[in-house]
Motif scaffolding. Sequence first.
Motif, PDB file in Angstrom:
ATOM      1  N   PHE A 245       0.819  -1.213   0.000  1.00  0.00           N
ATOM      2  CA  PHE A 245       0.000   0.000   0.000  1.00  0.00           C
ATOM      3  C   PHE A 245       0.858   1.271   0.000  1.00  0.00           C
ATOM      4  CE2 PHE A 245      -3.763  -2.406   2.038  1.00  0.00           C
ATOM      5  CZ  PHE A 245      -4.186  -2.809   0.787  1.00  0.00           C
ATOM      6  N   VAL A 246       1.973   1.275   0.754  1.00  0.00           N
ATOM      7  CA  VAL A 246       2.751   2.522   0.753  1.00  0.00           C
ATOM      8  C   VAL A 246       3.420   2.746  -0.598  1.00  0.00           C
ATOM      9  CG1 VAL A 246       3.129   2.614   3.240  1.00  0.00           C
ATOM     10  CG2 VAL A 246       4.820   1.488   1.777  1.00  0.00           C
ATOM     11  N   MET A 247       3.716   1.658  -1.320  1.00  0.00           N
ATOM     12  CA  MET A 247       4.293   1.844  -2.660  1.00  0.00           C
ATOM     13  C   MET A 247       3.258   2.448  -3.604  1.00  0.00           C
ATOM     14  SD  MET A 247       6.623  -1.596  -2.959  1.00  0.00           S
ATOM     15  CE  MET A 247       7.386  -1.300  -4.544  1.00  0.00           C
ATOM     16  N   ILE A 248       1.982   2.046  -3.454  1.00  0.00           N
ATOM     17  CA  ILE A 248       0.895   2.636  -4.248  1.00  0.00           C
ATOM     18  C   ILE A 248       0.696   4.102  -3.848  1.00  0.00           C
ATOM     19  CG2 ILE A 248      -1.587   2.556  -4.679  1.00  0.00           C
ATOM     20  CD1 ILE A 248      -0.361   0.187  -5.857  1.00  0.00           C
ATOM     21  N   ASP A 249       0.605   4.327  -2.531  1.00  0.00           N
ATOM     22  CA  ASP A 249       0.380   5.694  -2.042  1.00  0.00           C
ATOM     23  C   ASP A 249       1.495   6.628  -2.496  1.00  0.00           C
ATOM     24  OD1 ASP A 249      -2.001   5.093  -0.819  1.00  0.00           O
ATOM     25  OD2 ASP A 249      -1.100   4.624   1.122  1.00  0.00           O
ATOM     26  N   ALA A 250       2.732   6.107  -2.462  1.00  0.00           N
ATOM     27  CA  ALA A 250       3.859   6.941  -2.872  1.00  0.00           C
ATOM     28  C   ALA A 250       3.712   7.350  -4.330  1.00  0.00           C
ATOM     29  CB  ALA A 250       5.167   6.183  -2.664  1.00  0.00           C
ATOM     30  N   GLU A 251       3.270   6.407  -5.175  1.00  0.00           N
ATOM     31  CA  GLU A 251       3.090   6.755  -6.585  1.00  0.00           C
ATOM     32  C   GLU A 251       2.000   7.820  -6.741  1.00  0.00           C
ATOM     33  OE1 GLU A 251       1.940   3.612  -9.234  1.00  0.00           O
ATOM     34  OE2 GLU A 251       2.290   4.854 -11.002  1.00  0.00           O
ATOM     35  N   GLU A 252       0.933   7.632  -5.970  1.00  0.00           N
ATOM     36  CA  GLU A 252      -0.175   8.571  -6.052  1.00  0.00           C
ATOM     37  C   GLU A 252       0.261   9.969  -5.610  1.00  0.00           C
ATOM     38  OE1 GLU A 252      -3.642   7.024  -4.084  1.00  0.00           O
ATOM     39  OE2 GLU A 252      -4.624   8.984  -4.191  1.00  0.00           O
ATOM     40  N   LEU A 253       1.131  10.033  -4.589  1.00  0.00           N
ATOM     41  CA  LEU A 253       1.591  11.322  -4.073  1.00  0.00           C
ATOM     42  C   LEU A 253       2.772  11.877  -4.872  1.00  0.00           C
ATOM     43  CD1 LEU A 253       1.429  10.489  -0.267  1.00  0.00           C
ATOM     44  CD2 LEU A 253      -0.086  12.035  -1.509  1.00  0.00           C
ATOM     45  N   GLY A 254       3.214  11.143  -5.876  1.00  0.00           N
ATOM     46  CA  GLY A 254       4.315  11.622  -6.702  1.00  0.00           C
ATOM     47  C   GLY A 254       5.675  11.490  -6.036  1.00  0.00           C
ATOM     48  N   ILE A 255       5.776  10.590  -5.075  1.00  0.00           N
ATOM     49  CA  ILE A 255       7.065  10.378  -4.426  1.00  0.00           C
ATOM     50  C   ILE A 255       7.770   9.236  -5.136  1.00  0.00           C
ATOM     51  CG2 ILE A 255       8.237   9.948  -2.230  1.00  0.00           C
ATOM     52  CD1 ILE A 255       5.577  10.575  -0.853  1.00  0.00           C
ATOM     53  N   ASN A 256       9.023   9.451  -5.544  1.00  0.00           N
ATOM     54  CA  ASN A 256       9.749   8.363  -6.183  1.00  0.00           C
ATOM     55  C   ASN A 256      11.171   8.311  -5.657  1.00  0.00           C
ATOM     56  OD1 ASN A 256      11.279  10.301  -7.625  1.00  0.00           O
ATOM     57  ND2 ASN A 256       9.626  10.436  -9.153  1.00  0.00           N
ATOM     58  N   LYS A 257      11.892   7.340  -6.163  1.00  0.00           N
ATOM     59  CA  LYS A 257      13.264   7.101  -5.727  1.00  0.00           C
ATOM     60  C   LYS A 257      14.109   8.374  -5.780  1.00  0.00           C
ATOM     61  CE  LYS A 257      16.260   3.129  -6.470  1.00  0.00           C
ATOM     62  NZ  LYS A 257      16.597   1.995  -7.331  1.00  0.00           N
ATOM     63  N   GLY A 258      13.913   9.163  -6.848  1.00  0.00           N
ATOM     64  CA  GLY A 258      14.747  10.336  -7.075  1.00  0.00           C
ATOM     65  C   GLY A 258      14.433  11.492  -6.135  1.00  0.00           C
ATOM     66  N   ASN A 259      13.120  11.675  -5.826  1.00  0.00           N
ATOM     67  CA  ASN A 259      12.776  12.890  -5.082  1.00  0.00           C
ATOM     68  C   ASN A 259      12.423  12.619  -3.623  1.00  0.00           C
ATOM     69  OD1 ASN A 259      10.195  11.879  -4.996  1.00  0.00           O
ATOM     70  ND2 ASN A 259       9.338  13.325  -6.470  1.00  0.00           N
ATOM     71  N   VAL A 260      12.632  11.405  -3.151  1.00  0.00           N
ATOM     72  CA  VAL A 260      12.147  11.062  -1.814  1.00  0.00           C
ATOM     73  C   VAL A 260      12.864  11.867  -0.729  1.00  0.00           C
ATOM     74  CG1 VAL A 260      13.669   9.062  -1.541  1.00  0.00           C
ATOM     75  CG2 VAL A 260      11.543   9.156  -0.259  1.00  0.00           C
ATOM     76  N   ASP A 261      14.156  12.166  -0.936  1.00  0.00           N
ATOM     77  CA  ASP A 261      14.879  12.948   0.069  1.00  0.00           C
ATOM     78  C   ASP A 261      14.330  14.373   0.133  1.00  0.00           C
ATOM     79  OD1 ASP A 261      16.724  11.139   1.227  1.00  0.00           O
ATOM     80  OD2 ASP A 261      17.788  11.087  -0.696  1.00  0.00           O
ATOM     81  N   ALA A 262      14.044  14.943  -1.066  1.00  0.00           N
ATOM     82  CA  ALA A 262      13.484  16.286  -1.103  1.00  0.00           C
ATOM     83  C   ALA A 262      12.101  16.310  -0.462  1.00  0.00           C
ATOM     84  CB  ALA A 262      13.419  16.769  -2.550  1.00  0.00           C
ATOM     85  N   LYS A 263      11.329  15.215  -0.682  1.00  0.00           N
ATOM     86  CA  LYS A 263       9.962  15.163  -0.165  1.00  0.00           C
ATOM     87  C   LYS A 263       9.920  15.097   1.366  1.00  0.00           C
ATOM     88  CE  LYS A 263       7.273  14.924  -3.911  1.00  0.00           C
ATOM     89  NZ  LYS A 263       6.084  15.761  -4.167  1.00  0.00           N
ATOM     90  N   LEU A 264      11.043  14.743   1.989  1.00  0.00           N
ATOM     91  CA  LEU A 264      11.081  14.720   3.453  1.00  0.00           C
ATOM     92  C   LEU A 264      10.785  16.107   4.015  1.00  0.00           C
ATOM     93  CD1 LEU A 264      14.192  12.497   4.297  1.00  0.00           C
ATOM     94  CD2 LEU A 264      11.802  12.008   4.830  1.00  0.00           C
ATOM     95  N   LYS A 265      11.104  17.153   3.218  1.00  0.00           N
ATOM     96  CA  LYS A 265      10.899  18.526   3.688  1.00  0.00           C
ATOM     97  C   LYS A 265       9.544  19.068   3.232  1.00  0.00           C
ATOM     98  CE  LYS A 265      15.865  19.321   3.278  1.00  0.00           C
ATOM     99  NZ  LYS A 265      16.165  18.276   2.261  1.00  0.00           N
ATOM    100  N   SER A 266       8.736  18.183   2.628  1.00  0.00           N
ATOM    101  CA  SER A 266       7.448  18.627   2.089  1.00  0.00           C
ATOM    102  C   SER A 266       6.516  19.083   3.216  1.00  0.00           C
ATOM    103  CB  SER A 266       6.815  17.487   1.310  1.00  0.00           C
ATOM    104  OG  SER A 266       5.450  17.736   1.102  1.00  0.00           O
ATOM    105  N   ASP A 267       5.582  19.992   2.862  1.00  0.00           N
ATOM    106  CA  ASP A 267       4.598  20.449   3.835  1.00  0.00           C
ATOM    107  C   ASP A 267       3.336  19.598   3.798  1.00  0.00           C
ATOM    108  OD1 ASP A 267       6.212  22.475   4.604  1.00  0.00           O
ATOM    109  OD2 ASP A 267       5.425  23.880   3.091  1.00  0.00           O
ATOM    110  N   ASP A 268       3.214  18.802   2.742  1.00  0.00           N
ATOM    111  CA  ASP A 268       1.989  18.028   2.562  1.00  0.00           C
ATOM    112  C   ASP A 268       1.838  17.004   3.695  1.00  0.00           C
ATOM    113  OD1 ASP A 268      -0.258  16.847   1.350  1.00  0.00           O
ATOM    114  OD2 ASP A 268       1.042  15.281   0.513  1.00  0.00           O
ATOM    115  N   PRO A 269       0.730  17.066   4.465  1.00  0.00           N
ATOM    116  CA  PRO A 269       0.597  16.173   5.618  1.00  0.00           C
ATOM    117  C   PRO A 269       0.597  14.690   5.247  1.00  0.00           C
ATOM    118  CG  PRO A 269      -1.437  17.411   5.227  1.00  0.00           C
ATOM    119  CD  PRO A 269      -0.398  17.997   4.335  1.00  0.00           C
ATOM    120  N   GLU A 270      -0.015  14.355   4.108  1.00  0.00           N
ATOM    121  CA  GLU A 270      -0.040  12.937   3.705  1.00  0.00           C
ATOM    122  C   GLU A 270       1.367  12.438   3.441  1.00  0.00           C
ATOM    123  OE1 GLU A 270      -3.085  11.135   1.081  1.00  0.00           O
ATOM    124  OE2 GLU A 270      -3.804  13.204   0.876  1.00  0.00           O
TER     125      GLU A 270
END
Lengths: 338, 372
Positions: A245-270
């Motif tokens: 499920f988290v792999m599906i959710d990650a795709e839905e939220l646009g999180i991928n291997k390349g941007n996951v470190d940047a997304k750690l600083k995201s404001d999006d609560p999900e």
Amino acid sequence: MKRLATAFALATALALGTQAAPADTLATVKQRGELICGANGTLAGFGMPDPQGNWTGFDVDFCRAIAAAIFNDPQKVKFVPLTAKDRFTALQSGEIDVLSRNTTWTLSRDTSLGLDFPAITYFDGQGFMVRKALKVSSALELNDASVCVQQGTTSELNLADYFRSNHMSLKTVTFATGEEALKAYESGRCDSYTTDSSGLYGERQELSEPSQHIVLPEIISKEPLSPVVRQGDNQWTDIVRWTHFVMIDAEELGINKGNVDAKLKSDDPETRRLLGVEGQYGEALGLTNDWAYRIIKHIGNYGESFERNIGQGSPLKIVRGLNALWTKGGLQYGPPVR
Amino acid sequence: MLQIAIVVIIGGLAYGAVYNAALNLSRAHIASGFGFWNNTAGFDISQTLIAYSASTSSFGRAFWVGLLNTLLVAGVGIVLATIAGFVIGIARLSHNWLVARLAGGYVELVRNVPLLLQLLFWYNAVLKSLPLLRGSMALPGGAILNNRGLFLPQPVFAANFSTVVLALVVGIAGAIGLNVWARWRRERTGADPHILWPALASIFGLPLIAFAVAGFPLHFSLPQMGRFNVNGGVEVLPEFAALALALSVYTAAFIAEVVRAGVLAVSHGQTEAAQALGLRSGQTLRLVVLPQAMRVIVPPLTSQYLNLIKNSSLAVVIGYPDLVQVFAGTVLNITGQAVEVIALTMAVYLAISLFTSVVMNLYARATVIAER
């Protein structure tokens, strides 16, 4: 006769009263320091060691994702190649921790084998492959044909059902492994080879002249493929289910291997909950809070794994179809992390 | 007293094992028992000696189909291996240098290569060398050969065919009577009447006459080429042919050695005595050497038969639907009841092996030399 040996070992273990399966799988895996994963071994795109001996594939990546979540290291997996016949016995006897081997979820398997199917990682259906030279364009023209099939699969049963319901006669030749069945098909023993259509695309690549064979348009069954775990260890079942499920959710939220470190600083609560920046969701599973981050970092999201192994980035070129996200007309849907 | 105690202990252990297994199965939420036996099987089997259909037959029926297939291939294998083994074993003792070396070479080559490899060799050799369906070979008499199998004309018997069978029975009885008479005469007068031709005439001639008199009550249903397959006729699967061939070729090498050992165990004096009495070499072998050699041959021969029966379970690699493939394979996988299925399969092999041993022991007892 590995299959018999496994079945025999299970019988002996049960009779001599040792607990056939360790109850706390997560603790066992952590103590052992690696995950033991039952895999296919011969199916290109899903589970097969490459010429260097590294296991690759869609089902293999799923096990690596579990290992990444537990150990932060996707290499801490031992893969055990299993035939369709062996797979459930190996899991029941505790030889493997999780089975990730293009396995169809059915009611009887769910209820009578002492196993659980946590999540559908691939929506599949059974198809037929034939030689172009036969000039057959539909499975309904296969009346009286010989069909090679692998033993112990739902394919074996669907095949008999399909021919029966269409009032066609059939000659089945059943082999213990998919490899043998495919080889017999290639040598002309059978007119057609049948298995899940995903498998047909993978196995066609192994024939000497893939372009001489076509996959017929009919999909004759529903084959929801799922990883499998032993029944009764709910924590472990949850870990396997939510890995998908988290792999599906990650795709839905646009999180991928390349941007996951940047997304750690995201404001999006999900995004923050998924990656463990907020909340204690990982600890609730018995893992660390950054467990999903580890999965995305090492393996990527569902779409990345799909495209890399079986989609456009692979020789198989399978289209997403039913396996597209629910937002894009497919069936893959991840419950929320909260 | 001690024996009773041991039996009680073994019985208790067996009960404990079964009880424990049942308890553990229910704890692991795995179904148990033979409740699946009458459920519909739902899968297809390529060779069925008894009526079987995927849609209506039960798992129990599939079990019998598999068992009969095992018995068929084991039976055919035993007959072929015995004939070939005796011929090769005796050939290895031949005074003809070439014959003896050929037989020796056969034995050394065949028994030193694993059976599994030989089986794969035969299966692939059989499949690859046979023509594809489109180029099917038409054999004399309407038979068809291709890589789907050998399709023979199927005999269809008319109602009055029973007269022919009756004639055959009478013919065989006549031949046996002739033999008894010849022996009686030989023992009385020493003359050795030639009864081969009259006996053959009795066995084959009588039924032929009856066949003609009854108005040829037999016709053959010929196999027909279909779009994908050959239909009708008697079908010999390539899987069956490869397995029977591999089993008999392999076991024949061992039987040949058993036969050679048995013949060598008969003291040379017996042969010399027989020759001194004026027996020809064929007669010496048949009347003097082999009957005595059989005492030595039968016990190890039994082991070879048992090996062959058990080796037939290698069928699983080439897709021949034997007991292990159908029952311990597909049925086990569909029902998931490994304990019951494996236990029953082992019990069946045990029963077949024990039965074979009993028959061979009875035969061995009959070949014991009557001491005077």
